[in-house]
Design an enzyme around this catalytic site. Structure first.
Site, PDB file in Angstrom:
ATOM      1  N   ALA A  73       0.984  -1.203   0.077  1.00 53.60           N
ATOM      2  CA  ALA A  73       0.108  -0.098   0.129  1.00 53.60           C
ATOM      3  C   ALA A  73       0.846   1.250  -0.012  1.00 53.60           C
ATOM      4  CB  ALA A  73      -0.935   0.059   1.250  1.00 53.60           C
ATOM      5  N   GLN A  75       1.273   3.666   2.017  1.00 58.63           N
ATOM      6  CA  GLN A  75       2.032   3.616   3.298  1.00 58.63           C
ATOM      7  C   GLN A  75       2.712   2.491   3.803  1.00 58.63           C
ATOM      8  OE1 GLN A  75       3.235   6.308   5.137  1.00 58.63           O
ATOM      9  NE2 GLN A  75       2.387   7.957   3.750  1.00 58.63           N
ATOM     10  N   SER A  76       3.279   1.729   2.939  1.00 64.50           N
ATOM     11  CA  SER A  76       3.744   0.272   3.249  1.00 64.50           C
ATOM     12  C   SER A  76       4.814   0.487   4.104  1.00 64.50           C
ATOM     13  CB  SER A  76       3.928  -0.446   1.696  1.00 64.50           C
ATOM     14  OG  SER A  76       4.626  -1.512   2.292  1.00 64.50           O
ATOM     15  N   ASN A  77       5.140  -0.088   5.267  1.00 64.36           N
ATOM     16  CA  ASN A  77       6.166  -0.324   6.075  1.00 64.36           C
ATOM     17  C   ASN A  77       6.982  -1.248   5.450  1.00 64.36           C
ATOM     18  OD1 ASN A  77       5.079   1.326   8.420  1.00 64.36           O
ATOM     19  ND2 ASN A  77       3.492  -0.175   8.586  1.00 64.36           N
ATOM     20  N   ALA A  79       7.510  -1.978   2.438  1.00 64.89           N
ATOM     21  CA  ALA A  79       8.363  -1.119   1.132  1.00 64.89           C
ATOM     22  C   ALA A  79       9.356  -0.244   1.860  1.00 64.89           C
ATOM     23  CB  ALA A  79       7.291  -0.323   0.461  1.00 64.89           C
TER      24      ALA A  79
END
Ligand SMILES: *Cc1c(COP(=O)(O)O)cnc(C)c1O
Length: 343
Positions: A73, A75-77, A79
């Site tokens: 997503a 705001q992917s942590n 990533a």
């Protein structure tokens, strides 16, 4: 369970602390609450994906990858931690970011994890919400391979049997810490999404015969789907570890009552949980995962479904960088008045 049989790059700050939450326990009038600080894994503000990436990135390096590709997503942590790990290894990182919330708030689209992705030198492209993101990932991998890149593709959340080894490792670490300090744990509660954390944890605990139940608090999928995906991955992880059959279907339990309107949309209960942890324990949760996980924990305590005499460990999976994508949700003004001085 002999994890040294698998390639691993030791990068996380381990063991993460296991700490009591005395003020929160008192506030809730109830269970003895402890917190396992996987928000403190050390890489680019920490989080649970770092444990998975220790095993995934070792595979990437062994395969001679010059580019890691992943998806998540906006705001992917996951990533963000992948971008940081790739930077450390000198491997390029490319990310497909899925717009799951439709938010156009610049804080959401460009601050928090997105800012850190680019700060770590990753590149990214966006996708509208609702696509089959693992199919998108495969297509992008093919495109990059056709351009001559040696691509290592990591599924969303790093959730496959290789990544889940990181949470089998966490099970070992946590049980060891509890044994060392004579702490009898009645249950573990944490936020569950792409399933790798719960799958690895349950597999590790079962392989150790620890007798500690795990409750995953869902952040997206309905209960049957969430439990099925955790169970399938737990079985595959047990196979990989050479202890096939150690996880039974009933060992996998998720409560998905705290998702609210959808993935990445904070609920009032989530915001309350974030404020309680921040103001009673000095600990930062996040609005997408750990805040909803904690909202579930708090509500189940208030309803008496988690007993007052229990000892519960909340596994803090990280994500605080995402707070900066959601500042508006808290409605704080520029100033907050101090209590009036007593004359
Ligand atoms: C990814 C993530 C989770 C969920 O872990 P899964 O392994 O995807 O189920 C929980 N909390 C945070 C902060 C995360 O980034």
């Amino acid at each position: 369970m002999h994890l040294a049989r698998f390639p691993r790059i030791h990068l996380a700050h381990l063991p993460t602390p296991l700490e009591p939450m005395e003020r929160l326990s008192k506030e809730l009038g109830g269970p003895t609450l402890w917190i396992k600080r996987d928000d403190c894994t050390g890489l680019s503000t920490g989080g649970n994906k770092t444990r998975k990436l220790e095993f995934l990135m070792a595979e990437a390096r062994a395969e001679g990858a010059d580019l890691v590709l992943t998806q998540g997503a906006t705001q992917s942590n996951h990533a963000r931690q992948t971008a940081a790990f790739a930077a450390k290894l000198g491997i390029d990182c490319h990310i497909l970011l899925e717009d799951r919330t439709g938010s156009t708030d610049p804080a959401y689209t460009a601050n928090g994890n997105v800012f850190l992705d680019f700060l770590h030198g990753a590149t990214a492209e966006t996708r509208p919400g609702g696509l089959d993101m693992n199919a998108e990932l495969e297509a992008a991998a093919e495109r990059l391979r056709a351009q001559g890149r040696t691509v290592y593709a990591i599924p969303g959340g790093g959730s496959n049997p290789t990544g889940a080894l990181g949470y089998a490792n966490c099970a070992l670490e946590l049980v060891h810490q509890a044994n060392e300090r004579g702490l009898r744990i009645d249950r573990i509660v944490h936020a569950t999404g792409s399933a790798g954390t719960q799958a690895g944890l349950v597999t590790g605990l079962q392989a150790l015969n620890a007798g500690i139940p795990v409750l995953g608090i869902g952040v997206r999928a309905p209960k049957p789907k969430q439990e099925e995906s955790v169970y399938a991955l737990a079985c595959a992880t047990a196979d990989k570890l050479g202890c096939a059959g150690v996880v039974a279907r009933e060992d996998v339990v998720a409560n998905t009552d705290y998702v609210g309107p959808g993935y990445g949309v904070p609920t009032p209960e989530c915001l309350e949980a974030i404020e309680l942890f921040a103001q009673l324990e000095g600990i930062l949760l996040d609005p997408v995962y750990s805040g909803k996980g904690a909202a579930g924990l708090i509500d189940l305590i208030r309803k008496g479904e988690i007993g007052r005499d229990e000892t519960v460990v909340f596994l803090h999976t990280g994500g605080a960088a995402g707070l900066f994508g959601y500042v508006g949700a808290f409605g704080y003004g520029a100033a907050k008045a101090a209590p009036e001085a007593v004359a």
